[in-house]
Design an enzyme around this catalytic site. Structure first.
Site, PDB file in Angstrom:
ATOM      1  N   GLY A 112     -23.373 -29.488 -22.145  1.00 45.90           N
ATOM      2  CA  GLY A 112     -22.405 -30.586 -22.038  1.00 45.90           C
ATOM      3  C   GLY A 112     -21.867 -30.966 -23.412  1.00 45.90           C
ATOM      4  N   HIS A 164     -27.373 -37.034 -13.782  1.00 39.53           N
ATOM      5  CA  HIS A 164     -26.172 -37.810 -13.486  1.00 39.53           C
ATOM      6  C   HIS A 164     -25.045 -36.819 -13.283  1.00 39.53           C
ATOM      7  CE1 HIS A 164     -25.180 -36.919 -17.631  1.00 39.53           C
ATOM      8  NE2 HIS A 164     -26.292 -37.522 -18.044  1.00 39.53           N
ATOM      9  N   GLY A 169     -33.729 -33.721 -17.220  1.00 34.69           N
ATOM     10  CA  GLY A 169     -33.833 -34.439 -15.957  1.00 34.69           C
ATOM     11  C   GLY A 169     -33.131 -35.777 -15.925  1.00 34.69           C
ATOM     12  N   ARG A 186     -29.896 -42.106 -20.564  1.00 31.38           N
ATOM     13  CA  ARG A 186     -30.379 -43.314 -21.252  1.00 31.38           C
ATOM     14  C   ARG A 186     -29.591 -44.567 -20.880  1.00 31.38           C
ATOM     15  NH1 ARG A 186     -31.507 -39.334 -25.621  1.00 31.38           N
ATOM     16  NH2 ARG A 186     -33.721 -39.489 -26.045  1.00 31.38           N
ATOM     17  N   SER A 245     -25.030 -40.783 -19.399  1.00 27.85           N
ATOM     18  CA  SER A 245     -26.245 -40.405 -20.124  1.00 27.85           C
ATOM     19  C   SER A 245     -27.440 -40.895 -19.324  1.00 27.85           C
ATOM     20  CB  SER A 245     -26.245 -41.083 -21.502  1.00 27.85           C
ATOM     21  OG  SER A 245     -27.542 -41.056 -22.047  1.00 27.85           O
ATOM     22  N   GLY A 283     -22.776 -35.770 -15.091  1.00 25.64           N
ATOM     23  CA  GLY A 283     -22.586 -34.823 -16.195  1.00 25.64           C
ATOM     24  C   GLY A 283     -23.437 -33.570 -15.970  1.00 25.64           C
ATOM     25  N   HIS A 284     -24.736 -33.788 -15.667  1.00 22.36           N
ATOM     26  CA  HIS A 284     -25.614 -32.642 -15.368  1.00 22.36           C
ATOM     27  C   HIS A 284     -25.080 -31.864 -14.165  1.00 22.36           C
ATOM     28  CE1 HIS A 284     -28.766 -35.454 -17.127  1.00 22.36           C
ATOM     29  NE2 HIS A 284     -28.926 -34.372 -17.863  1.00 22.36           N
TER      30      HIS A 284
END
Ligand code: PAF
Length: 307
Positions: free
Chosen positions: A170, A34, A31, A210, A208, A36-37
């Protein structure tokens, strides 16, 4: 888009879709989406009749002192984003749904405050897990013991629930890709793996979930990671073949450019992750560094033809 919280619910829906002969693409996530997902989801939507995304912050891949409790979560935002890119099913199980043996152990906490990361600390129950072996002990696995066993265990469970034709991963999590390809191959799991390139911010920082932890200064300095990797790749393309010199150069650039502490910088063979002294073939340059309390990873793959 259907939001489904139970394994049974997903299995029923998948069985219905299978009866209609639909192909299924699957994107496992924790979850806080961003780009990338979203790129993985878009790829799956393009290539399959149905796209299933799982959203589960998996406790068994976090160590007792890691960021399980504060890992960013926003289901409302995530479901809006997934719906917009055309995801059909968002699977959002609870910890108890994924690990029924966990029931009743919540808040015995073991330092996380919220949940016992029982893949990596003793917990009052036994269960079957996937052990990935030495490939999980290098690079990120060296400072996150048990992490890849936790990843492999949850991904095998998710694959058994969703039974997709293709799973999308990814390339930012390069070691995760290598480990999961090996799990799929060694366990004869009937799924193909497709990987998608790292999505980067305009200044080069790898996207990321994070990154939201970074202070403005840390965020500015974190760009040094991708810059150091790009410079290393360009030195290899210009003829540098000494793995150790590349590692030293990357470390120097990071420490000159940021108040970061380096977890590791490695030059490894991109398939088996064994260290490469003399660079040739397909090499992966991977690194992890801490900016304050935030641990970031990044990597680049370089192909060297001939010697
Ligand atoms: O890459 C991630 O977000 C996680 O490691 C994964 C693959 C969803 C397993 O929890």
């Amino acid at each position: 888009m259907k939001i489904i919280k139970t394994k049974k619910g997903v299995q029923k829906e998948i069985a219905r879709l299978r009866r209609q002969g639909r192909s299924i693409g699957f994107v496992p996530t924790m979850g806080y989406f961003h780009e990338g997902h979203l790129s993985l989801m878009r790829q799956s939507v393009r290539e399959n009749d149905v796209t299933v995304v799982s959203l589960f912050v998996n406790p068994t891949q976090f160590g007792p002192k890691e960021d399980l409790a504060r890992y960013p979560r926003d289901l409302g935002r995530d479901s809006r984003m997934a719906r917009e890119v055309g995801v059909d099913i968002l699977f959002v199980p609870s910890i108890e749904e994924m690990y029924p043996e966990f029931e009743g152990t919540r808040d015995k906490g073991q330092g996380t405050g919220k949940a016992c990361a029982f893949g990596r600390v003793p917990c009052p129950m036994s269960r079957v897990t996937v052990k990935v072996g030495p490939i999980g002990d290098v690079l990120c696995g060296a400072s996150r013991p048990g992490h890849f066993d936790g990843v492999a265990t949850v991904v095998v469970k998710l694959l058994n629930i969703v039974t997709p034709d293709v799973m999308y991963l990814g390339e930012k999590d390069a070691q995760q890709v290598v480990v999961l390809k090996k799990v799929v191959k060694d366990m004869d799991l009937p799924v193909r793996i497709r990987t998608c390139p790292i999505f980067r911010e305009p200044d080069g920082l790898a996207m990321s979930s994070r990154n939201v932890y970074l202070s403005p200064t840390e965020r500015e300095e974190a760009v040094v990671l991708s810059r150091a990797l790009r410079e290393a790749a360009s030195r290899i393309r210009s003829g540098e073949r000494d793995g150790q010199r590349i590692i030293s150069e990357i470390k120097k650039l990071i420490l000159e450019g940021a108040h970061a502490s380096i977890d590791y910088v490695s030059v490894v063979d991109a398939v088996g992750l064994s260290p490469v002294r003399r660079i040739s073939g397909n090499v992966l340059i991977a690194l992890a560094a801490r900016f304050g309390k935030t641990r970031l990873i990044d990597n680049i793959t370089v192909k060297v033809h001939g010697q």
